[in-house]
Write an enzyme that holds these catalytic residues in place. Structure first.
Site, PDB file in Angstrom:
ATOM      1  N   CYS A 106      33.568  43.060  46.809  1.00  0.00           N
ATOM      2  CA  CYS A 106      34.805  42.302  46.955  1.00  0.00           C
ATOM      3  C   CYS A 106      35.843  42.705  45.917  1.00  0.00           C
ATOM      4  O   CYS A 106      37.026  42.537  46.127  1.00  0.00           O
ATOM      5  CB  CYS A 106      34.486  40.809  46.848  1.00  0.00           C
ATOM      6  SG  CYS A 106      35.832  39.715  47.322  1.00  0.00           S
ATOM      7  N   GLY A 155      30.542  33.114  47.159  1.00  0.00           N
ATOM      8  CA  GLY A 155      30.725  34.559  47.217  1.00  0.00           C
ATOM      9  C   GLY A 155      32.177  34.936  47.413  1.00  0.00           C
ATOM     10  O   GLY A 155      33.088  34.151  47.129  1.00  0.00           O
ATOM     11  N   CYS A 156      32.401  36.130  47.901  1.00  0.00           N
ATOM     12  CA  CYS A 156      33.758  36.648  48.098  1.00  0.00           C
ATOM     13  C   CYS A 156      34.588  35.709  48.962  1.00  0.00           C
ATOM     14  O   CYS A 156      34.187  35.370  50.079  1.00  0.00           O
ATOM     15  CB  CYS A 156      33.683  38.022  48.747  1.00  0.00           C
ATOM     16  SG  CYS A 156      35.289  38.743  49.122  1.00  0.00           S
ATOM     17  N   PHE A 157      35.752  35.322  48.483  1.00  0.00           N
ATOM     18  CA  PHE A 157      36.534  34.335  49.239  1.00  0.00           C
ATOM     19  C   PHE A 157      37.094  34.870  50.546  1.00  0.00           C
ATOM     20  O   PHE A 157      37.451  34.097  51.423  1.00  0.00           O
ATOM     21  CB  PHE A 157      37.623  33.680  48.399  1.00  0.00           C
ATOM     22  CG  PHE A 157      38.552  34.562  47.601  1.00  0.00           C
ATOM     23  CD1 PHE A 157      38.782  35.889  47.925  1.00  0.00           C
ATOM     24  CD2 PHE A 157      39.226  34.023  46.506  1.00  0.00           C
ATOM     25  CE1 PHE A 157      39.655  36.673  47.188  1.00  0.00           C
ATOM     26  CE2 PHE A 157      40.111  34.807  45.745  1.00  0.00           C
ATOM     27  CZ  PHE A 157      40.322  36.133  46.097  1.00  0.00           C
TER      28      PHE A 157
END
Length: 224
Positions: free
Chosen positions: A16, A53-55
């Site tokens: 990310c 986690g990754c937005f």
């Protein structure tokens, strides 16, 4: 239901916080415009906050859920004011990448959003989600009041009682304080950048697994 993590060997070099992400987004061809609700309109709805986690991934998942009116990518869970992506993504703050979810409680409840949260990521991996590692990708369920805290903790107890996961749940249950909106180029990242490497390899498969496992939570096609 257990959440399958993609083999790290398939994701080598993808994360990310790739330094090329901003450049890719600025040159990407945007999809059809999304219906944007005004700040005044959004005030009519309830808010919930999650980090898993990754937005980019998390935003896309909650955007697909019925009763959810808007999802904003940002930062929360830390103490620094005015955090930036450059600092958060590279672990220079105590914040996590998070999302702000505006939802209609007449259509979907906070408890159901908690189900979406746990059902769309692996809450047993400490400071990691898929290929993304670091405390900025930790699992956090935020609560704004005693009722929400009780809902979260009771759901965790139920998951543990049913032994849904082989490892202990490490999700933090945290009192919500402040949410900082991320830079504009992060908003609706997956929708606007479907061919970006990380989106194709990680984010879209994660969204599709959620859709397959939780079809009753999904919006009707074309619904906002």
């Amino acid at each position: 239901m257990k959440y399958a993590i993609l083999a790290f060997s398939l994701l080598l070099g993808l994360s990310c916080q790739s330094k090329n992400n901003k450049k890719e987004v600025e040159t990407a061809k945007a999809d059809a415009p999304k219906l944007i609700l005004s700040p005044a309109a959004l005030q009519e709805y309830e808010t919930a906050y999650f980090a898993s986690g990754c937005f980019w991934c998390v935003e896309a998942i909650f955007e697909s859920v019925k009763g959810v009116k808007e999802v904003i990518s940002g930062y929360s869970g830390g103490t620094e004011k005015n955090p930036t992506y450059e600092n958060v993504a590279y672990g220079r703050t105590s914040h996590a990448e998070a999302v702000e979810v505006y939802y209609d409680p007449k259509t979907i409840s906070f408890q159901e959003l908690v189900q979406v949260f746990f059902g769309s990521h692996d809450p047993t991996t400490l400071n990691r989600q898929g290929p993304d590692r670091g405390a900025q990708y930790r699992s956090i369920a935020f609560f704004k009041n005693d009722r929400e805290e009780k809902v979260i903790r009771n759901y965790i107890k139920a998951l543990e009682k049913e032994m849904v996961y082989d490892s202990p749940i490490v999700t933090q249950v945290v009192k919500f304080d402040t949410f900082w909106k991320a830079e504009d180029y992060h908003q609706d990242f997956e929708r606007r950048n479907p061919n970006q490497g990380y989106i194709k390899a990680v984010s879209i498969p994660r969204l599709n697994r959620f859709k397959e496992n939780f079809p009753t939570f999904l919006k009707e096609e074309g619904a906002h």
